[in-house]
Design a protein around this motif. Structure first.
Motif, mmCIF file in Angstrom:
data_model
loop_
_atom_site.group_PDB
_atom_site.id
_atom_site.type_symbol
_atom_site.label_atom_id
_atom_site.label_comp_id
_atom_site.label_asym_id
_atom_site.label_seq_id
_atom_site.Cartn_x
_atom_site.Cartn_y
_atom_site.Cartn_z
ATOM 1 N N PRO A 134 0.813 -1.223 0.000
ATOM 2 C CA PRO A 134 0.000 0.000 0.000
ATOM 3 C C PRO A 134 0.847 1.273 0.000
ATOM 4 O O PRO A 134 1.967 1.286 0.523
ATOM 5 N N PRO A 135 0.310 2.332 -0.585
ATOM 6 C CA PRO A 135 1.057 3.590 -0.706
ATOM 7 C C PRO A 135 1.079 4.371 0.608
ATOM 8 O O PRO A 135 0.320 5.325 0.801
ATOM 9 N N ILE A 136 1.957 3.967 1.496
ATOM 10 C CA ILE A 136 2.030 4.564 2.829
ATOM 11 C C ILE A 136 2.224 6.076 2.755
ATOM 12 O O ILE A 136 1.673 6.836 3.563
ATOM 13 N N ARG A 137 2.990 6.532 1.783
ATOM 14 C CA ARG A 137 3.368 7.941 1.745
ATOM 15 C C ARG A 137 2.230 8.881 1.347
ATOM 16 O O ARG A 137 2.406 10.097 1.374
ATOM 17 N N ILE A 138 1.072 8.356 0.987
ATOM 18 C CA ILE A 138 -0.041 9.271 0.715
ATOM 19 C C ILE A 138 -0.586 9.869 2.008
ATOM 20 O O ILE A 138 -1.364 10.813 1.973
ATOM 21 N N GLY A 139 -0.174 9.321 3.149
ATOM 22 C CA GLY A 139 -0.653 9.826 4.431
ATOM 23 C C GLY A 139 -1.709 8.916 5.024
ATOM 24 O O GLY A 139 -2.433 8.211 4.308
ATOM 25 N N LYS A 140 -1.796 8.943 6.351
ATOM 26 C CA LYS A 140 -2.700 8.018 7.042
ATOM 27 C C LYS A 140 -4.164 8.184 6.666
ATOM 28 O O LYS A 140 -4.863 7.181 6.458
ATOM 29 N N VAL A 164 4.472 -3.772 4.523
ATOM 30 C CA VAL A 164 4.712 -2.401 4.980
ATOM 31 C C VAL A 164 6.090 -2.335 5.613
ATOM 32 O O VAL A 164 6.449 -3.213 6.408
ATOM 33 N N ALA A 165 6.838 -1.301 5.272
ATOM 34 C CA ALA A 165 8.137 -1.103 5.908
ATOM 35 C C ALA A 165 7.939 -0.790 7.390
ATOM 36 O O ALA A 165 7.071 -0.001 7.757
ATOM 37 N N ARG A 166 8.742 -1.414 8.210
ATOM 38 C CA ARG A 166 8.628 -1.187 9.652
ATOM 39 C C ARG A 166 8.831 0.285 9.994
ATOM 40 O O ARG A 166 8.090 0.866 10.785
ATOM 41 N N HIS A 167 9.817 0.928 9.356
ATOM 42 C CA HIS A 167 10.103 2.327 9.689
ATOM 43 C C HIS A 167 9.056 3.292 9.134
ATOM 44 O O HIS A 167 9.043 4.471 9.500
ATOM 45 N N LEU A 168 8.165 2.791 8.274
ATOM 46 C CA LEU A 168 7.068 3.626 7.773
ATOM 47 C C LEU A 168 5.745 3.308 8.475
ATOM 48 O O LEU A 168 4.681 3.729 8.012
ATOM 49 N N GLY A 169 5.831 2.561 9.566
ATOM 50 C CA GLY A 169 4.631 2.351 10.368
ATOM 51 C C GLY A 169 3.968 1.010 10.216
ATOM 52 O O GLY A 169 2.760 0.886 10.425
ATOM 53 N N ALA A 185 -2.276 -11.141 11.468
ATOM 54 C CA ALA A 185 -1.107 -11.897 11.911
ATOM 55 C C ALA A 185 0.128 -11.340 11.211
ATOM 56 O O ALA A 185 0.082 -11.033 10.018
ATOM 57 N N ARG A 186 1.200 -11.189 11.966
ATOM 58 C CA ARG A 186 2.473 -10.816 11.354
ATOM 59 C C ARG A 186 3.066 -12.083 10.759
ATOM 60 O O ARG A 186 3.683 -12.889 11.436
ATOM 61 N N HIS A 187 2.841 -12.267 9.489
ATOM 62 C CA HIS A 187 3.192 -13.517 8.810
ATOM 63 C C HIS A 187 4.707 -13.677 8.667
ATOM 64 O O HIS A 187 5.237 -14.783 8.772
ATOM 65 N N ALA A 188 5.399 -12.577 8.379
ATOM 66 C CA ALA A 188 6.844 -12.648 8.170
ATOM 67 C C ALA A 188 7.439 -11.260 8.316
ATOM 68 O O ALA A 188 6.756 -10.237 8.188
ATOM 69 N N SER A 189 8.726 -11.235 8.609
ATOM 70 C CA SER A 189 9.502 -9.995 8.626
ATOM 71 C C SER A 189 10.805 -10.259 7.898
ATOM 72 O O SER A 189 11.458 -11.290 8.132
ATOM 73 N N GLN A 190 11.183 -9.353 7.016
ATOM 74 C CA GLN A 190 12.437 -9.513 6.289
ATOM 75 C C GLN A 190 12.885 -8.152 5.758
ATOM 76 O O GLN A 190 12.068 -7.384 5.240
ATOM 77 N N LYS A 191 14.152 -7.868 5.912
ATOM 78 C CA LYS A 191 14.773 -6.665 5.346
ATOM 79 C C LYS A 191 14.025 -5.396 5.731
ATOM 80 O O LYS A 191 13.880 -4.468 4.945
ATOM 81 N N TYR A 193 10.836 -5.120 6.465
ATOM 82 C CA TYR A 193 9.430 -5.118 6.032
ATOM 83 C C TYR A 193 8.626 -6.121 6.847
ATOM 84 O O TYR A 193 9.126 -7.181 7.220
ATOM 85 N N ARG A 194 7.385 -5.767 7.088
ATOM 86 C CA ARG A 194 6.420 -6.673 7.708
ATOM 87 C C ARG A 194 5.456 -7.179 6.636
ATOM 88 O O ARG A 194 4.943 -6.378 5.856
ATOM 89 N N VAL A 195 5.224 -8.468 6.619
ATOM 90 C CA VAL A 195 4.162 -9.032 5.791
ATOM 91 C C VAL A 195 3.016 -9.386 6.724
ATOM 92 O O VAL A 195 3.156 -10.217 7.629
ATOM 93 N N LEU A 196 1.899 -8.687 6.540
ATOM 94 C CA LEU A 196 0.720 -8.883 7.389
ATOM 95 C C LEU A 196 -0.306 -9.715 6.650
ATOM 96 O O LEU A 196 -0.607 -9.466 5.476
ATOM 97 N N LYS A 197 -0.867 -10.689 7.350
ATOM 98 C CA LYS A 197 -1.973 -11.483 6.824
ATOM 99 C C LYS A 197 -3.235 -11.060 7.538
ATOM 100 O O LYS A 197 -3.341 -11.184 8.765
ATOM 101 N N VAL A 198 -4.177 -10.518 6.795
ATOM 102 C CA VAL A 198 -5.424 -10.028 7.357
ATOM 103 C C VAL A 198 -6.509 -11.044 7.054
ATOM 104 O O VAL A 198 -6.809 -11.314 5.875
ATOM 105 N N GLY A 199 -7.061 -11.652 8.119
ATOM 106 C CA GLY A 199 -8.042 -12.704 7.937
ATOM 107 C C GLY A 199 -9.459 -12.223 8.149
ATOM 108 O O GLY A 199 -9.711 -11.078 8.446
#
Length: 199
Positions: A134-140, A164-169, A185-191, A193-199
């Protein structure tokens, strides 16, 4: 060029086409990108993490599937080739991005990929899977409005995969989603970034 150009419906920056090559799901892709779209010089690192860590649909998946904020279409193209029996919607506000996504679908012979502006997606479509960097930089406010519009369009047993990048929220977005009543669920974290699974 500032990144904000890719939020425009009609980017004003020069087109300057270039090829972007990457591997996902064991397949190599060569897509065309251009100025004025998100991450036009390479596969975005967050998108790469999402495609590597989330569970790609299988060949038997029937969808429909959604790539929300598709840009030139890397996620949509991977979904369309991974699940050839599923209808994949590639949605973006950016007119140039949509044209590139359609061109890339044609390059791949992905007749199951439908490119659309947000208001062109039929209201009755419910998605088995929603995928988005998602385009985080468009603002919350704008980001939250976008997610509030599309996440409820999951099928009853549908899931959404977000990176979503961790440092971008990334963590604060997970909290906000949970406050909105989503199971996350926080499915994975790498480099970073968080990969979120929304159920």
């Amino acid at each position: 060029m500032t990144e904000e150009h890719y939020f425009s419906a009609q980017p004003s920056v020069g087109v300057r086409r270039r090829d972007v090559e990457f591997t996902a799901g064991g397949r190599e892709y060569a897509l065309v990108a251009a100025g004025g779209v998100f991450s036009a010089d390479r596969l975005d690192p967050g998108t790469a993490v999402l495609l590597r860590k989330a569970a790609l649909p299988g060949a038997g998946a029937t969808g429909p599937l959604l790539d929300l904020g598709c840009g030139y279409g890397p996620i949509a193209c991977v979904l369309a080739t991974s699940a050839p029996s599923a209808t994949v919607y590639a949605v973006d506000v950016n007119e140039r991005a949509r044209a590139l996504a359609a061109e890339n679908a044609t390059r791949l012979g992905a007749a199951n990929l439908r490119v659309a502006a947000p208001d062109e997606v039929p209201e009755d479509v419910r998605f088995a899977e929603i995928w988005s960097n998602p385009p985080i930089r468009i603002g919350k406010p704008e980001l939250h409005a976008m997610l509030d519009r599309w996440l409820p369009r999951r099928a009853p047993d549908g899931v959404a995969w977000l990176v979503v990048a961790r440092h971008l929220g990334g963590d604060s977005l997970q909290k906000w989603l949970e406050e909105r009543g989503h199971r996350v669920a926080r499915h994975a974290s790498q480099k970073g970034y968080r990969v979120l699974k929304v159920g």
